[in-house]
Design an enzyme around this catalytic site. Structure first.
Site, PDB file in Angstrom:
ATOM      1  N   LYS A   1      27.681  27.510   4.048  1.00 32.86           N
ATOM      2  CA  LYS A   1      27.935  28.777   4.751  1.00 32.86           C
ATOM      3  C   LYS A   1      26.667  29.603   4.935  1.00 32.86           C
ATOM      4  CE  LYS A   1      31.113  28.326   1.840  1.00 32.86           C
ATOM      5  NZ  LYS A   1      32.062  28.359   0.760  1.00 32.86           N
TER       6      LYS A   1
ATOM      7  N   VAL B   1      34.880  26.550   6.631  1.00 34.05           N
ATOM      8  CA  VAL B   1      36.005  27.503   6.526  1.00 34.05           C
ATOM      9  C   VAL B   1      37.300  26.719   6.339  1.00 34.05           C
ATOM     10  CG1 VAL B   1      37.320  29.331   7.683  1.00 34.05           C
ATOM     11  CG2 VAL B   1      34.862  29.111   8.112  1.00 34.05           C
TER      12      VAL B   1
ATOM     13  N   LYS C   1      33.150  33.421   5.339  1.00 32.13           N
ATOM     14  CA  LYS C   1      34.085  32.697   6.215  1.00 32.13           C
ATOM     15  C   LYS C   1      34.540  33.578   7.372  1.00 32.13           C
ATOM     16  CE  LYS C   1      35.333  29.561   2.500  1.00 32.13           C
ATOM     17  NZ  LYS C   1      36.020  29.467   1.229  1.00 32.13           N
TER      18      LYS C   1
HETATM   19  N1  HSE Z   1      34.306  28.352  -3.437  1.00 37.26           N
HETATM   20  C1  HSE Z   1      35.048  28.109  -2.235  1.00 37.26           C
HETATM   21  C2  HSE Z   1      36.507  28.419  -2.490  1.00 37.26           C
HETATM   22  C3  HSE Z   1      34.848  26.687  -1.820  1.00 37.26           C
HETATM   23  O1  HSE Z   1      36.883  28.602  -3.649  1.00 37.26           O
HETATM   24  O2  HSE Z   1      37.269  28.511  -1.541  1.00 37.26           O
HETATM   25  C4  HSE Z   1      35.344  26.368  -0.437  1.00 37.26           C
HETATM   26  O3  HSE Z   1      34.650  27.074   0.542  1.00 37.26           O
END
Ligand code: HSE
Length: 336
Positions: free
Chosen positions: A123, A150, A223
């Protein structure tokens, strides 16, 4: 297809395992034979222009750097590998750095400038310089895919850009972080303390390398920024998102919400003129009231009105679904 993997943490290893497990399926179904010609991690690289033995490499990487693979090299090798190895596709899977997108940003640019297609889940480069990378890909005539950035396994970006292409997307909102959703769910249903559930999320391989990115809502904000850029056409940066995390949500607040038939979710919202992330009360039974590591994304559209899509938003195997989907898509579009 000749492939370079940059980054060999949970996601890189997960993808390599899928390449091994699905080799027959990929060849028979799509005529796709992924030859991984190089893998670089933080400490070195393994290279073989005829294709690495991924089962062997995964064994080596259980305890050591991939540099310990036969003929491997120590040192920061990623850029060298991207430049020197002949390959069709570079997977950029290094950890997210929201400050300047590095080292992923430079890896992606170098891959594009050397004529390689790029697939990433990272990201950092996307929030720092979405527009720059998107136009560089066009200029270099290469494909740039980031479905896995995402929604983990959920095809959020492709659904919006392809199947909903005739709609005006008025708003996209959702539960976009598996780690915080897992924590909130376990705190709510079993009363497990925050620190313990966080450790579990880390063991599941779903938390960011720096889990404060999850907890403080930054991962969700990333995101939202990516969705704003990629499907709403807004030139948004991370600092445009108003963010509140879940670090101040007490067990007591969760209990009270539960008694009132509600659950607390970390929700991100993107619409023209407003990008925000924060804890929201969501009634049980609402499409966004998903539990565990699930994500849910709701689109508000002019024609289709409302569509919600749910699925696993994190985890190496689940995210590999999108990472592999991008590769198959490039293979189908361009052949090779
Ligand atoms: N750390 C992120 C989550 C990983 O827990 O959604 C996926 O993008």
């Amino acid at each position: 297809m000749r492939i370079i993997l940059i980054g060999f943490g949970n996601l890189g290893k997960g993808l390599a395992r899928i390449f091994v497990d699905k080799a027959d399926f990929l060849r028979k179904t799509y005529g796709l034979v992924p030859h991984v010609v190089a893998v670089a991690d933080e400490r070195g690289a393994a290279m073989d222009e005829n294709g690495l033995n991924l089962s062997k490499l995964l064994k080596v990487a259980e305890k050591k750097s991939v540099a310990a693979y036969e003929g491997g090299k120590r040192g920061k090798m990623a850029l060298e590998v991207i430049e020197d190895m002949e390959a069709d596709v570079v997977y950029e899977l290094t950890p997210t750095n929201i400050k300047n997108g590095e080292p992923g940003f430079t890896h992606i640019k170098r891959a594009m400038l050397t004529g390689k297609h790029v697939i990433t889940s990272n990201k950092g480069p996307l929030v720092v310089a979405f527009g720059e990378l998107d136009s560089l890909a066009r200029k270099c005539g290469v494909e740039f895919r980031y479905s896995a950035s995402v929604g983990g396994a959920i095809p959020v970006i492709n659904l919006a850009r392809r199947l909903l292409a005739g709609n005006e997307i008025r708003e996209v909102c959702g539960v976009l972080n598996g780690t915080t959703n897992y924590i909130l769910t376990r705190m709510s249903t079993e009363g497990v303390p925050f620190e313990i559930v966080l450790r579990e999320a880390q063991e599941l391989g779903i938390a960011e390398k720096d889990p404060t990115l999850d907890i403080r809502g930054i991962d969700t904000a990333c995101k939202i920024t990516i969705l704003a850029n990629s499907i709403l056409g807004i030139d948004a940066k991370l600092e445009h998102v108003k963010v509140t995390g879940i670090d101040r949500i007490s067990s007591e607040a969760i209990r009270l919400a539960r008694e009132a038939g509600q659950t607390i979710k970390l929700v991100g919202v993107a619409r023209r003129g407003s990008l925000e992330v924060g804890p929201r009360l969501v009634p049980f039974g609402h499409p966004l009231a998903v539990g565990g590591t699930l994500n849910a994304v709701k689109f508000e559209l002019d024609l289709a009105r409302e569509i919600t899509i749910t699925g696993f938003g994190a985890g190496p195997q689940e995210t590999s679904s999108s990472l592999l989907g991008d590769l198959i898509d490039i293979h189908r579009t361009l052949g090779g």
